[in-house]
Design an enzyme around this catalytic site. Structure first.
Site, PDB file in Angstrom:
ATOM      1  N   GLY A  11       0.844  -1.207   0.000  1.00  0.00           N
ATOM      2  CA  GLY A  11       0.000   0.000   0.000  1.00  0.00           C
ATOM      3  C   GLY A  11       0.867   1.240   0.000  1.00  0.00           C
ATOM      4  NE  ARG A  72      -1.985  -4.562  -1.894  1.00  0.00           N
ATOM      5  CZ  ARG A  72      -1.593  -4.028  -0.742  1.00  0.00           C
ATOM      6  NH1 ARG A  72      -0.673  -4.620  -0.015  1.00  0.00           N
ATOM      7  NH2 ARG A  72      -2.144  -2.914  -0.304  1.00  0.00           N
ATOM      8  CB  SER A  73       4.090  -9.407  -7.123  1.00  0.00           C
ATOM      9  OG  SER A  73       4.614 -10.598  -7.675  1.00  0.00           O
ATOM     10  CG  ASP A 103       4.590  -7.476   8.332  1.00  0.00           C
ATOM     11  OD1 ASP A 103       5.666  -7.339   8.922  1.00  0.00           O
ATOM     12  OD2 ASP A 103       3.977  -8.552   8.242  1.00  0.00           O
ATOM     13  CB  THR A 125       2.462   1.054   6.128  1.00  0.00           C
ATOM     14  OG1 THR A 125       1.078   0.836   6.457  1.00  0.00           O
ATOM     15  CG2 THR A 125       3.278   0.768   7.378  1.00  0.00           C
ATOM     16  CG  ASP A 127      -2.114   0.301   7.952  1.00  0.00           C
ATOM     17  OD1 ASP A 127      -2.945   1.203   7.751  1.00  0.00           O
ATOM     18  OD2 ASP A 127      -1.981  -0.680   7.196  1.00  0.00           O
ATOM     19  CG  ASP A 129       0.862  -2.336  10.170  1.00  0.00           C
ATOM     20  OD1 ASP A 129       1.748  -1.681   9.586  1.00  0.00           O
ATOM     21  OD2 ASP A 129       0.071  -3.072   9.563  1.00  0.00           O
ATOM     22  CG  MET A 169      -8.079   2.811   5.884  1.00  0.00           C
ATOM     23  SD  MET A 169      -7.020   3.280   4.494  1.00  0.00           S
ATOM     24  CE  MET A 169      -8.055   2.777   3.126  1.00  0.00           C
ATOM     25  NE  ARG A 171      -2.582  -4.233   5.991  1.00  0.00           N
ATOM     26  CZ  ARG A 171      -1.983  -4.912   5.030  1.00  0.00           C
ATOM     27  NH1 ARG A 171      -2.690  -5.426   4.044  1.00  0.00           N
ATOM     28  NH2 ARG A 171      -0.695  -5.090   5.047  1.00  0.00           N
ATOM     29  N   GLY A 185     -11.038  14.096  20.190  1.00  0.00           N
ATOM     30  CA  GLY A 185     -11.954  14.140  21.338  1.00  0.00           C
ATOM     31  C   GLY A 185     -13.119  13.172  21.214  1.00  0.00           C
ATOM     32  CE  LYS A 213     -19.838  14.581  24.810  1.00  0.00           C
ATOM     33  NZ  LYS A 213     -18.641  14.061  25.457  1.00  0.00           N
ATOM     34  NE  ARG A 252      -3.004   3.095   0.703  1.00  0.00           N
ATOM     35  CZ  ARG A 252      -3.497   1.914   0.351  1.00  0.00           C
ATOM     36  NH1 ARG A 252      -4.199   1.206   1.217  1.00  0.00           N
ATOM     37  NH2 ARG A 252      -3.290   1.431  -0.848  1.00  0.00           N
TER      38      ARG A 252
HETATM   39  P1  ATP Z   1       0.699  -2.334   3.470  1.00  0.00           P
HETATM   40  O1  ATP Z   1       0.706  -2.897   4.855  1.00  0.00           O
HETATM   41  O2  ATP Z   1       0.903  -0.853   3.489  1.00  0.00           O
HETATM   42  O3  ATP Z   1      -0.420  -2.756   2.613  1.00  0.00           O
HETATM   43  P2  ATP Z   1       2.585  -4.355   2.660  1.00  0.00           P
HETATM   44  O4  ATP Z   1       4.005  -4.243   2.253  1.00  0.00           O
HETATM   45  O5  ATP Z   1       2.313  -5.085   3.932  1.00  0.00           O
HETATM   46  O6  ATP Z   1       2.011  -2.894   2.701  1.00  0.00           O
HETATM   47  P3  ATP Z   1       1.633  -6.591   1.112  1.00  0.00           P
HETATM   48  O7  ATP Z   1       0.670  -6.676  -0.017  1.00  0.00           O
HETATM   49  O8  ATP Z   1       1.408  -7.438   2.293  1.00  0.00           O
HETATM   50  O9  ATP Z   1       1.744  -5.044   1.490  1.00  0.00           O
HETATM   51  O10 ATP Z   1       3.098  -6.967   0.564  1.00  0.00           O
HETATM   52  C1  ATP Z   1       3.621  -6.360  -0.614  1.00  0.00           C
HETATM   53  C2  ATP Z   1       4.285  -7.378  -1.487  1.00  0.00           C
HETATM   54  O11 ATP Z   1       5.388  -7.975  -0.780  1.00  0.00           O
HETATM   55  C3  ATP Z   1       3.414  -8.578  -1.861  1.00  0.00           C
HETATM   56  O12 ATP Z   1       2.577  -8.330  -2.955  1.00  0.00           O
HETATM   57  C4  ATP Z   1       4.455  -9.648  -2.185  1.00  0.00           C
HETATM   58  O13 ATP Z   1       4.943  -9.500  -3.486  1.00  0.00           O
HETATM   59  C5  ATP Z   1       5.559  -9.332  -1.188  1.00  0.00           C
HETATM   60  N1  ATP Z   1       5.417 -10.255  -0.037  1.00  0.00           N
HETATM   61  C6  ATP Z   1       4.475 -10.240   0.926  1.00  0.00           C
HETATM   62  N2  ATP Z   1       4.626 -11.255   1.804  1.00  0.00           N
HETATM   63  C7  ATP Z   1       5.707 -11.961   1.366  1.00  0.00           C
HETATM   64  C8  ATP Z   1       6.387 -13.143   1.815  1.00  0.00           C
HETATM   65  N3  ATP Z   1       5.982 -13.817   2.900  1.00  0.00           N
HETATM   66  N4  ATP Z   1       7.455 -13.547   1.115  1.00  0.00           N
HETATM   67  C9  ATP Z   1       7.883 -12.888   0.029  1.00  0.00           C
HETATM   68  N5  ATP Z   1       7.286 -11.778  -0.450  1.00  0.00           N
HETATM   69  C10 ATP Z   1       6.217 -11.317   0.193  1.00  0.00           C
END
Ligand code: ATP
Length: 319
Positions: A11, A72-73, A103, A125, A127, A129, A169, A171, A185, A213, A252
Site C-alpha cells: 500500500g 502487489r505480486s 510488513d 505505511t 498503519d 503497524d 483504516m 488493518r 476528542g 450531551k 492514504r
Molecule cells: P501495506 O501494509 O501498506 O499494505 P505491505 O508491504 O504489507 O504494505 P503486502 O501486499 O502485504 O503489502 O506486501 C507487498 C508485497 O510484498 C506482496 O505483494 C508480495 O509480493 C511481497 N510479499 C508479501 N509477503 C511476502 C512473503 N511472505 N514472502 C515474500 N514476499 C512477500
C-alpha cells in the site's frame, strides 16, 4: 558497493516520495549510482529498472503517493520469483536494494537477503503497524487527515445532536483510531487491541447524555469490524440511531506532513549509509527520536504493542 536500487511496495503512503528522494540524493552524494524499480516486486521481476539522477526526484518531496508506483505480486512470494528479481538486479550490476513498504514488503526483502542479496527495509505505511519503529512513514499524515475529518463531522454531529461512527483504516492495528480519537476528542475509541463490550460502550455514551450531551463520536478501527455492522448492533440492542462515515482511501493520499517528510528523509539517508557499510538485512526505524536499525528477519511479521498509556488517557478524558 557502486550501484543500489530503491522500490516501493504494498500500500502507498504519504512520504514515500520523500524517502525515494532521500535514497537517491544521499546515494548520489555518496558517489553511488541509484536505480529506481517501478511497480514494486512485480516490476523488479520484469526488469522495470531505470537509473535515477538528482533531477529525477525533483519536485516530489511534497507529493503523496509514489513516483515509482507500487504493486502487489503473488509470483514474488515464490523462490522462483525471488531468484528472477535477483537476476534482474545483478544484470545491471546493482548490489543493494532499499525496500519502502509495509510488513509484507519487509518479508519479501528478508527473503531476498536470505538468498544473498542485501536489502534494507524502510517502514512505509499509514498503519503504523511495523515493529522496530515508533512511527512509520505516512502515519502522521494519515492521522492529520483523520483528525481533520473528525473535526468536520463533529460540526454536523453537534448541529443535529447525532451519534456518528467514523470508520478508519489501520488493518489489524488500532494506531490510527487511537491517535485520531484522542486528538479528535472522540467519546469512544474501538480498536482491535482492546476488546470492547457494547454494554460498556452504551454506559459511556449514556453518562454523557445524562449530563446534557446530545452528540457523540465513536471512532472505529477497521480491524474491529465495519461501521455498518456496529450501527446495526447499536440499533438492534439499544435502539440507538447513528450516522456512519467510512473515511476510506482519502487516508492514504494527500501531501505529507512536515514530520513525515523529515522522518522519510532521515530513514532514507540511513538506508544508504548502511548499504555503504556493506550491511544488508536491516530494518530502519525511529525509537525515542533516535534512528535505529534492527534485524529485518526479526522485525518482519511483528508489531510493537500500542502505547497503553494513550489508551488509558483516551478513556480518562472521554468521561
Ligand atoms: P501495506 O501494509 O501498506 O499494505 P505491505 O508491504 O504489507 O504494505 P503486502 O501486499 O502485504 O503489502 O506486501 C507487498 C508485497 O510484498 C506482496 O505483494 C508480495 O509480493 C511481497 N510479499 C508479501 N509477503 C511476502 C512473503 N511472505 N514472502 C515474500 N514476499 C512477500
Amino acid at each position: 558497493m557502486k550501484k543500489i536500487a530503491v522500490l516501493t511496495s504494498g500500500g502507498d503512503s504519504p512520504g514515500m516520495n520523500a524517502a525515494i528522494r532521500a535514497v537517491v540524493r544521499k546515494g548520489i552524494f555518496s558517489g553511488l549510482e541509484v536505480y529506481g524499480v517501478y511497480q514494486g516486486y512485480q516490476g523488479l521481476m520484469q526488469g522495470q529498472i531505470k537509473k535515477l539522477e538528482v533531477g529525477s526526484v525533483g519536485d516530489i518531496i511534497h507529493r503523496g503517493g509514489t513516483m515509482l508506483y507500487t504493486a502487489r505480486s503473488e509470483e514474488f512470494k515464490t523462490d522462483e520469483g525471488q531468484y528472477k528479481a535477483i537476476s534482474q538486479l545483478k544484470a545491471l550490476g546493482i548490489e543493494g536494494l532499499v525496500v519502502i513498504g509495509g510488513d509484507g514488503s519487509y518479508q519479501g526483502a528478508a527473503k531476498l537477503t536470505e538468498k544473498g542479496f542485501p536489502c534494507i527495509g524502510l517502514p512505509g505505511t499509514i498503519d503504523n503497524d511495523i515493529a522496530g519503529t515508533d512511527y512509520t512513514i505516512g502515519f502522521d499524515t494519515a492521522l492529520n487527515t483523520v483528525v481533520d475529518a473528525i473535526d468536520k463531522i463533529r460540526d454536523t454531529a453537534t448541529s443535529h445532536d447525532r451519534t456518528f461512527i467514523i470508520e478508519v483504516m489501520g488493518r489489524r492495528a488500532g494506531d490510527i483510531a487511537l491517535w485520531s480519537g484522542l486528538a479528535g476528542g472522540a467519546e469512544t475509541i474501538l480498536i482491535p487491541e482492546h476488546p470492547h463490550e457494547l454494554e460498556e460502550m452504551m454506559e459511556r455514551l449514556n453518562s454523557g447524555i445524562s449530563r446534557g450531551k446530545k452528540h457523540s463520536i465513536i471512532v472505529l478501527a477497521e480491524g474491529v469490524g465495519s461501521a455498518d455492522d456496529l450501527a446495526g448492533e447499536l440499533m438492534g440492542k439499544f435502539g440507538l440511531e447513528t450516522r456512519i462515515s467510512v473515511l476510506g482511501h482519502i487516508q492514504r493520499g494527500g501531501k505529507p506532513t512536515g514530520r513525515d517528510r523529515v522522518l522519510a528523509s532521515r530513514l532514507g539517508a540511513k538506508a544508504v549509509e548502511l548499504l555503504l557499510e556493506g550491511k544488508g538485512g536491516r530494518a530502519i526505524g525511529i525509537i525515542k527520536e533516535q534512528i535505529v536499525d534492527l534485524d529485518l528477519q526479526e522485525i518482519a511479521g511483528k508489531k510493537d504493542p500500542l502505547p497503553e498509556n494513550l489508551y488509558i488517557l483516551s478513556q480518562e478524558l472521554s468521561i
